[in-house]
Enzyme design. Structure first.
Site, mmCIF file in Angstrom:
data_model
loop_
_atom_site.group_PDB
_atom_site.id
_atom_site.type_symbol
_atom_site.label_atom_id
_atom_site.label_comp_id
_atom_site.label_asym_id
_atom_site.label_seq_id
_atom_site.Cartn_x
_atom_site.Cartn_y
_atom_site.Cartn_z
ATOM 1 N N GLN A 155 10.606 42.446 -20.306
ATOM 2 C CA GLN A 155 9.344 43.152 -20.112
ATOM 3 C C GLN A 155 9.554 44.651 -19.930
ATOM 4 O O GLN A 155 10.643 45.113 -19.600
ATOM 5 C CB GLN A 155 8.616 42.594 -18.880
ATOM 6 C CG GLN A 155 8.045 41.204 -19.059
ATOM 7 C CD GLN A 155 7.215 40.803 -17.844
ATOM 8 O OE1 GLN A 155 7.619 39.943 -17.090
ATOM 9 N NE2 GLN A 155 6.074 41.433 -17.667
ATOM 10 N N HIS A 156 8.465 45.389 -20.146
ATOM 11 C CA HIS A 156 8.294 46.794 -19.749
ATOM 12 C C HIS A 156 8.996 47.828 -20.608
ATOM 13 O O HIS A 156 8.679 49.006 -20.528
ATOM 14 C CB HIS A 156 8.753 47.028 -18.309
ATOM 15 C CG HIS A 156 8.189 46.108 -17.286
ATOM 16 N ND1 HIS A 156 6.839 45.912 -17.117
ATOM 17 C CD2 HIS A 156 8.806 45.335 -16.356
ATOM 18 C CE1 HIS A 156 6.645 45.058 -16.122
ATOM 19 N NE2 HIS A 156 7.823 44.691 -15.659
ATOM 20 N N ASP A 159 9.583 37.748 -21.109
ATOM 21 C CA ASP A 159 10.572 36.742 -20.718
ATOM 22 C C ASP A 159 10.105 35.861 -19.570
ATOM 23 O O ASP A 159 10.316 34.638 -19.579
ATOM 24 C CB ASP A 159 11.916 37.392 -20.393
ATOM 25 C CG ASP A 159 11.825 38.546 -19.394
ATOM 26 O OD1 ASP A 159 10.733 38.844 -18.881
ATOM 27 O OD2 ASP A 159 12.879 39.158 -19.124
#
Length: 466
Positions: free
Chosen positions: A70-71, A223
């Site tokens: 992520q991110h 994820d």
């Protein structure tokens, strides 16, 4: 003949590919390839790793989905070329940008109400602010921003057309509201200074397109959302994953909006929500402690289990790489209560295991505070194999613990999404029995000892980081 589907886990450290039977989730074959060990990387490394891990595995699959870390911030220009190396979630250079953005909108609660989460240095929106401020000439070239899984899905489709994402991964950007089901481009502009093109947000079982070989490419997700899919979380189930980072998350029909930033109000990959707390320090606390003590993980287990609960009064705050929860990006680890009488390898090993688990127990408490029931913990990740972790966790967590059958949960979750998209059904296929795995429970004495350890950890945190 059974249909085969594939799931891809593109994580911080590697790409893992699993090919499974779409009917029952049976894993048929797997592949893996490493990523560079860094906090910024050119996305082409992920694509190289995916092709390497999937070499010879994907020839006969009908569908594939990508679950990514992520991110991460991937910026591309008008020709689809990557502008700069992607900044990963664990790159802490945007910590001051996060503080500035929170202040500019009027505080953490304003952000939580807007997008479900308070942006920390891990969030994409904070990395965009850092990019605009520190590399303005490069930033001028950026026309589009993607997440790692978005970029890989786009490559599977040939890198043309409009990229796609899903609401789960999008909810971790800091400029998408899962509650409203829309981008908050005003917050993107606040961070970056102008609008960027954003990927189309697909529903959980929607199809992103088809590869040149005719393989269905599902929406993909983040994820943690994929891990939730693999675990088939029910009400009251909370996953605790002990990987590079530590995560605590459950599923909820209702969104959360935690203005303190401890609980991120993500969306999941099924249409529900995924309240989540994350620590930067998990499995590497154990490997680093083992190295310091001149042993391996098996030796660390033996040492930790030979010590009494509470480690003779030693308390480790394991903020070895800074920390995300609590939000202490510049913190370092602290060993509290050290005396000549308790300076033993066994106590240090025990304090490392207890300290890591107490950080995750704080995440469980935070979820409870926001109305998420915690009836049992599903313990996953590399460190869940530790004998000491398995012995100590039920007491520290205060609830029964289930260690599910070992699998690549993120990749299997992505495969389950691919099977769902391929089937066109209203619900994803069910591949797991909810009680499969190793059941762990604490005695009353162990629960009491675990409560004492948690209290000591809280006291140390308040004292050192008020």
């Amino acid at each position: 003949m059974s249909e085969l589907v594939a799931g891809v886990d593109s994580s911080t450290q590697s790409t893992k590919v699993v090919v499974v039977d779409a009917a029952d989730g049976r894993v048929v074959r797997t592949g893996q390839a490493a990523h560079p060990d860094t906090t910024e990387v050119h996305p082409s490394e992920w694509w190289r790793a995916l092709r390497s891990a999937g070499d010879g595995l994907l020839d006969d699959v009908r569908a594939v989905a990508v679950a990514g870390q992520q991110h991460g911030m991937v910026t591309v220009d008008g020709d689809g070329e990557v502008v700069r190396e992607a900044l990963l979630w664990n790159d802490v250079r945007s910590a001051s940008a996060a503080d500035d953005l929170v202040s500019e909108l009027g505080g953490g609660q304003a952000w939580a109400d807007a997008v479900g989460s308070v942006p920390l240095m891990s969030f994409t929106v904070t990395k965009l602010r850092w990019f605009a401020e520190h590399e303005p000439e490069l930033a001028k070239r950026a026309e589009r921003v993607l997440l790692p899984h978005d970029w890989l899905t786009w490559q599977l489709l040939g890198g043309s057309g409009v990229p796609t994402t899903d609401r789960g991964d999008a909810s971790g950007t800091g400029y998408y509201s899962a509650v409203e089901g829309r981008y908050r481009t005003d917050l993107l502009v606040t961070a970056f200074g102008r609008e960027l093109e954003l990927p189309t947000v697909l529903g959980p079982a929607e199809v992103a397109g088809h590869s040149d070989d005719g393989v269905l490419v599902a929406a993909g997700t983040g994820d943690n959302m994929a891990a939730g899919l693999a675990l088939e979380l029910a009400d009251g189930d909370v996953a605790v994953s002990l990987g590079t980072s530590g995560t605590v998350f459950g599923v909820s029909e209702k969104p959360t909006a935690d203005g303190t930033g401890v609980v991120a109000g993500f969306a999941d990959a099924t249409g529900r929500f995924l309240p989540l707390a994350c620590t930067l320090n998990a499995a590497r606390v154990l490997t680093s402690t083992a190295a310091m003590l001149g042993t391996d993980l098996e030796g660390l287990d033996a040492l930790a289990l030979s010590a009494e609960p509470g480690a003779g009064g030693l308390t480790l705050l394991p903020y070895l790489d800074g920390e995300r929860t609590p939000n202490l990006p510049d913190a370092s680890g602290s060993l509290v209560g050290l005396r000549r009488s308790n300076m033993t390898p066994a106590n240090v090993a025990r304090a490392a295991v207890e300290g890591m688990l107490c950080g995750l127990a704080a995440g469980l408490d935070a979820l409870r505070d926001h109305g998420v029931p915690v009836r049992r913990v599903l313990l996953t990740g590399g460190a869940s194999r530790s004998a000491a972790v398995r012995a100590i966790a039920p007491g520290v967590f205060g609830v029964p613990v289930l260690v599910p059958p070992e699998m690549e949960h993120v990749a299997v979750g992505a495969a389950r999404q691919a099977a769902w998209a391929l089937s066109g059904a209203a619900e994803p296929p069910s591949w797991r029995r909810p009680d499969d795995g190793i059941h762990l429970a604490a005695t009353s004495d162990e629960l009491e000892a675990g409560a004492v350890v948690n209290d000591a950890h809280r006291a140390a945190r308040r004292h050192l980081h008020p």
